[in-house]
Design a protein around this motif. Structure first.
Motif, mmCIF file in Angstrom:
data_model
loop_
_atom_site.group_PDB
_atom_site.id
_atom_site.type_symbol
_atom_site.label_atom_id
_atom_site.label_comp_id
_atom_site.label_asym_id
_atom_site.label_seq_id
_atom_site.Cartn_x
_atom_site.Cartn_y
_atom_site.Cartn_z
ATOM 1 N N SER A 3 13.952 34.413 52.028
ATOM 2 C CA SER A 3 12.492 34.602 51.939
ATOM 3 C C SER A 3 11.471 33.160 52.760
ATOM 4 O O SER A 3 12.042 32.227 51.261
ATOM 5 C CB SER A 3 12.059 35.417 51.614
ATOM 6 O OG SER A 3 12.743 37.067 50.510
ATOM 7 N N GLU A 4 11.191 33.369 53.555
ATOM 8 C CA GLU A 4 10.683 32.355 54.047
ATOM 9 C C GLU A 4 9.457 32.854 54.888
ATOM 10 O O GLU A 4 9.265 34.020 54.969
ATOM 11 C CB GLU A 4 11.375 31.203 54.631
ATOM 12 C CG GLU A 4 11.849 30.065 54.111
ATOM 13 C CD GLU A 4 12.700 29.147 55.181
ATOM 14 O OE1 GLU A 4 12.983 29.212 55.677
ATOM 15 O OE2 GLU A 4 13.295 28.213 53.822
ATOM 16 N N LEU A 6 18.992 16.208 54.759
ATOM 17 C CA LEU A 6 19.146 15.996 54.225
ATOM 18 C C LEU A 6 19.607 14.861 53.559
ATOM 19 O O LEU A 6 19.060 13.556 53.392
ATOM 20 C CB LEU A 6 18.807 16.701 52.065
ATOM 21 C CG LEU A 6 17.683 17.973 52.801
ATOM 22 C CD1 LEU A 6 17.982 19.153 51.329
ATOM 23 C CD2 LEU A 6 16.502 17.482 52.012
ATOM 24 N N GLY A 28 14.970 22.030 52.775
ATOM 25 C CA GLY A 28 16.142 21.542 53.083
ATOM 26 C C GLY A 28 17.234 22.595 52.340
ATOM 27 O O GLY A 28 17.700 23.435 52.488
ATOM 28 N N TYR A 29 17.510 21.903 50.528
ATOM 29 C CA TYR A 29 18.234 22.779 50.258
ATOM 30 C C TYR A 29 17.302 23.968 49.576
ATOM 31 O O TYR A 29 16.824 24.115 48.637
ATOM 32 C CB TYR A 29 18.600 21.449 48.691
ATOM 33 C CG TYR A 29 19.580 22.342 48.000
ATOM 34 C CD1 TYR A 29 21.174 22.510 48.442
ATOM 35 C CD2 TYR A 29 19.193 22.929 46.682
ATOM 36 C CE1 TYR A 29 22.074 22.140 47.032
ATOM 37 C CE2 TYR A 29 20.163 23.573 45.845
ATOM 38 C CZ TYR A 29 21.529 22.961 46.589
ATOM 39 O OH TYR A 29 22.765 23.509 45.794
ATOM 40 N N PRO A 30 17.926 24.991 49.620
ATOM 41 C CA PRO A 30 17.109 26.236 49.000
ATOM 42 C C PRO A 30 16.591 26.583 47.659
ATOM 43 O O PRO A 30 15.940 27.850 47.337
ATOM 44 C CB PRO A 30 17.549 27.767 49.754
ATOM 45 C CG PRO A 30 19.202 26.794 50.102
ATOM 46 C CD PRO A 30 19.458 25.404 49.695
ATOM 47 N N TYR A 31 17.746 26.109 46.566
ATOM 48 C CA TYR A 31 18.371 26.622 45.861
ATOM 49 C C TYR A 31 17.607 26.041 44.416
ATOM 50 O O TYR A 31 16.968 24.276 44.758
ATOM 51 C CB TYR A 31 19.498 26.885 45.134
ATOM 52 C CG TYR A 31 20.531 28.114 45.812
ATOM 53 C CD1 TYR A 31 19.841 29.092 46.081
ATOM 54 C CD2 TYR A 31 21.381 27.653 47.166
ATOM 55 C CE1 TYR A 31 20.752 30.021 47.348
ATOM 56 C CE2 TYR A 31 21.931 28.118 48.087
ATOM 57 C CZ TYR A 31 21.437 29.695 47.619
ATOM 58 O OH TYR A 31 22.063 30.266 48.936
ATOM 59 N N GLN A 38 17.313 23.081 42.008
ATOM 60 C CA GLN A 38 17.876 22.455 40.194
ATOM 61 C C GLN A 38 16.804 22.011 39.554
ATOM 62 O O GLN A 38 18.250 21.820 38.864
ATOM 63 C CB GLN A 38 17.683 21.633 41.543
ATOM 64 C CG GLN A 38 18.750 21.781 43.075
ATOM 65 C CD GLN A 38 19.099 20.200 44.105
ATOM 66 O OE1 GLN A 38 17.836 20.079 44.591
ATOM 67 N NE2 GLN A 38 20.178 20.502 44.528
ATOM 68 N N ARG A 70 20.316 22.590 57.029
ATOM 69 C CA ARG A 70 19.755 21.987 56.298
ATOM 70 C C ARG A 70 19.999 20.975 55.203
ATOM 71 O O ARG A 70 19.291 20.470 55.017
ATOM 72 C CB ARG A 70 19.037 23.370 55.524
ATOM 73 C CG ARG A 70 18.724 24.598 56.996
ATOM 74 C CD ARG A 70 18.645 25.913 56.107
ATOM 75 N NE ARG A 70 17.757 25.507 54.369
ATOM 76 C CZ ARG A 70 16.385 25.775 54.895
ATOM 77 N NH1 ARG A 70 16.407 27.319 55.672
ATOM 78 N NH2 ARG A 70 15.274 25.746 53.657
ATOM 79 N N THR A 130 11.240 28.175 49.862
ATOM 80 C CA THR A 130 11.869 29.887 49.900
ATOM 81 C C THR A 130 12.954 30.629 48.484
ATOM 82 O O THR A 130 11.955 29.134 47.844
ATOM 83 C CB THR A 130 13.238 28.316 50.246
ATOM 84 O OG1 THR A 130 12.798 27.965 51.344
ATOM 85 C CG2 THR A 130 14.615 29.318 50.889
ATOM 86 N N LEU A 131 12.245 31.445 49.268
ATOM 87 C CA LEU A 131 12.550 31.750 47.613
ATOM 88 C C LEU A 131 13.817 32.613 48.051
ATOM 89 O O LEU A 131 14.973 33.069 48.983
ATOM 90 C CB LEU A 131 11.612 33.449 48.287
ATOM 91 C CG LEU A 131 12.576 35.159 46.920
ATOM 92 C CD1 LEU A 131 12.244 34.446 45.594
ATOM 93 C CD2 LEU A 131 11.343 35.817 47.652
ATOM 94 N N THR A 132 14.642 32.788 47.169
ATOM 95 C CA THR A 132 16.044 33.212 47.047
ATOM 96 C C THR A 132 16.341 33.734 45.543
ATOM 97 O O THR A 132 15.323 33.718 44.871
ATOM 98 C CB THR A 132 17.409 31.635 47.079
ATOM 99 O OG1 THR A 132 17.080 30.819 45.463
ATOM 100 C CG2 THR A 132 17.414 31.465 47.605
ATOM 101 N N GLN A 133 17.102 34.792 45.572
ATOM 102 C CA GLN A 133 17.692 36.134 44.336
ATOM 103 C C GLN A 133 18.496 36.192 43.943
ATOM 104 O O GLN A 133 19.625 35.841 44.446
ATOM 105 C CB GLN A 133 16.432 36.931 44.507
ATOM 106 C CG GLN A 133 16.600 37.364 45.659
ATOM 107 C CD GLN A 133 16.240 38.675 46.150
ATOM 108 O OE1 GLN A 133 16.768 39.780 45.730
ATOM 109 N NE2 GLN A 133 14.952 38.692 46.901
#
Lengths: 383, 188
Positions: free
Chosen positions: A183-184, A296, B62-65, B67, A292, B36-39
């Motif tokens: 989600s964004e 980076l 960029g990196y959605p998760y 770390q 994406r 950014t939300l991930t689940q």
């Protein structure tokens, strides 16, 4: 929400939901599908939303029937879509070919998960990229777009409908679980009607209409069922009337046109995004979620004094052949990270044609690359 | 402020995903950042493990998760076992002490708010996650409390805004009262 049921404003939503809203904004009023992780939320959202905009949602018995229903709806004059993932995409391939030969505008969304077969239902991959190009039998050209964020899914679904209406071809939107489920912020603007394309309709009286007779742009005007124009649809090779003709000549004429209407218009279709390429000696060529992370890696490489750049493919099919050929004269290497064991890298390699080296950074699926992995590949290519 | 990461982990039915949604919406719509939300979750509708992760930044993400989480909210023992090891020492760990028994050797000790119990006392156990978000607003500077509260109020079902605002305030005040204290105790 405005009175017509179309959503406007700023939302925090996932890619699948943004996909459904993009379709509604694009004027899609028919969805047939069969739920499958990680594309289920597209169907779920469409089932909630379509009745509010005068549309129809049908859950079909499987993906074969879903694709057929979408083609039928399109022939009835409605913008139509389906959404699926790997196993369902495989089932849709036969009737995708029917859509190609019948020149039927429609949109097919694939929220890719890791395969082969049932694979990893809840986890991402980009393993269906070549299937998107060659998955149905026979010679044909297809259009496939790859979004990298929920906002871009929204934007590209509108683009996909426009291209499918313009060129009378099924358009594939090849997203993945990571983008579909993240989600964004998504900004949904009011889309003015002139930015929404509709298939060209016949401008001759019904008695003069030939449903597969194209003009200069190779795209025939399309009649809508029930409007008084006679037409005939068949998956068999057909003439301008739409009737089967079983000859090499008819085949040559039809298939050439099906391919050329995309090929010759590729400059109007293909979209890429470039950053830091002007002086680059290494270019990372990536698409979707991987682009994406590639960005980076390119930024980190620049910080370390490496002249790296990014070529982000938004349209994957037709492939940005001319641009890659041009860049191959300038760079030492293309780095191609993708969540598969080497698919789009084959196209890059073909276009680089030995002028620049091509390095695959594969990932078998189930998660995404780390920036570090791509950065390492950039560095290694310089040694 | 650079990249800020938050992970909320528990089991399905605790509002883990809605909490992530509220945090992400607060950061990217009510504050002017990006989020950014991930689940991830198991196959069960309720009771299976469930995690939501939000990455917040001033620039596109960029990196959605997640770390290296700046904040880790833990709502089940299973999630505690899974996530509490190998954390950066400055990670703010928040638990519900009625759901999680922390390892006594964990240093610094986690912050604790009995959000589920407080929600039950307030009258509806479903607002435990909102109490927790109020607490988060008080003990962390990852988001502005104003944006978070606004995000809560636009995310909950219509007609329940007042009750949820009350829950948020309850957690927020608990955080002001006890949160900083336990944090400084941990520091000292």
């Amino acid at each position: 929400m405005s009175e017509d049921g179309i959503l406007h404003g700023t939302f925090f939503m996932n890619g699948d939901v943004a996909c459904a809203e993009g379709a509604i904004s694009a004027g899609c009023r028919f969805f047939a599908g069969y739920p499958i992780t990680p594309a289920t939320e597209v169907a779920e959202r469409m089932s909630e939303r379509l009745p509010h905009v005068g549309g129809v949602y049908i859950q079909m018995e499987d993906e074969i029937a879903s694709m057929n229903a979408v083609l039928g709806a399109s022939w009835a004059g409605v913008k139509a879509m389906t959404a699926t993932s790997g196993p369902g995409f495989s089932l849709m391939m036969e009737n995708l070919g029917l859509g190609v030969i019948l020149e039927t505008p429609c949109v097919l969304v694939n929220i890719q998960r890791a395969g082969p077969s049932t694979g990893l239902p809840t986890l991402p991959a980009q393993g269906d990229m070549m299937q998107a190009r060659w998955g149905s039998h026979g010679s044909y050209e297809i259009i496939a777009l790859v979004p990298s964020s929920p906002q871009e899914i929204f934007d590209l679904i509108i683009e996909a409908f426009n291209l499918s209406e313009r060129y009378r071809v099924p358009v594939l939107v090849m997203s993945d679980e990571a983008v579909g489920h993240m989600s964004e912020k998504v900004v949904i603007p009011e889309i003015s009607p002139e930015n929404l394309m509709s298939r060209r309709r016949p401008d001759v009286p019904p008695e003069e209409y030939l449903p597969y007779k194209a003009d200069g742009d190779l795209v025939p005007p399309m009649a809508i069922a029930g409007e008084g124009y006679r037409f005939h649809v068949t998956g068999l090779t057909h003439d301008e009337k739409g009737y089967p003709v079983m000859t090499a000549e008819a085949q040559d004429k039809l298939v050439r046109r099906l391919v050329d209407k995309i090929k010759l218009n590729r400059n109007d279709i293909i979209k890429c995004e470039e950053s830091d390429v002007e002086d680059a000696e290494i270019i990372v060529c990536a698409y979707g979620i991987t682009s994406r992370i590639a960005r980076l890696a390119v930024q980190q490489a620049r910080n370390e004094g490496i002249r790296a750049g990014l070529l982000r493919l938004i349209t994957v099919w037709p492939f940005a052949e001319e641009r890659v050929k041009e860049l191959a004269k300038q760079v030492k290497a293309f780095i191609v990270p993708e969540i598969n064991y080497g698919q789009i890298v084959l196209e890059v390699e073909r276009c680089a044609a030995g002028k620049a080296s091509t390095v695959l950074v594969p990932h078998m699926g189930g998660s995404v690359h780390t920036p570090h992995t791509i950065l390492n590949a950039i560095k290694e290519s310089l040694q | 402020m650079g990249i800020r990461e938050i992970r909320i982990a528990g089991f399905g039915g605790q509002g883990v995903v809605l909490s992530g949604q509220i945090v992400g919406q607060a950061a990217s719509i009510h504050d002017k950042g990006f989020a950014t939300l991930t689940q991830s979750y198991g196959p069960e509708a309720r009771g299976g493990s469930c995690t939501s992760e939000v990455v917040i930044s001033d620039e596109p993400i960029g990196y959605p998760y997640v770390q290296n989480p700046n904040v880790l909210i833990i709502l089940s023992q299973e999630a505690y076992t899974k996530y509490v090891n190998d954390l950066p020492s400055d990670t703010l760990v928040i638990i519900d002490p009625n759901l999680v028994k922390p390892d006594p050797s964990q240093n610094p000790a986690p912050l604790a708010i009995p959000a589920t119990h407080m929600a039950r006392e307030l009258g509806r156990v479903v607002v435990a996650n909102i109490i927790m978000l109020g607490y988060l607003a008080a003990v962390s500077d990852i988001l502005s409390p104003k944006a978070l509260k606004k995000s809560v109020l636009t995310s909950v079902p219509k007609g329940t805004e007042e009750f949820n605002a009350k829950a948020f305030e309850l957690g927020y005040n608990y955080g002001l009262e006890h949160g900083k204290k336990s944090k400084s105790k941990a520091d000292g």
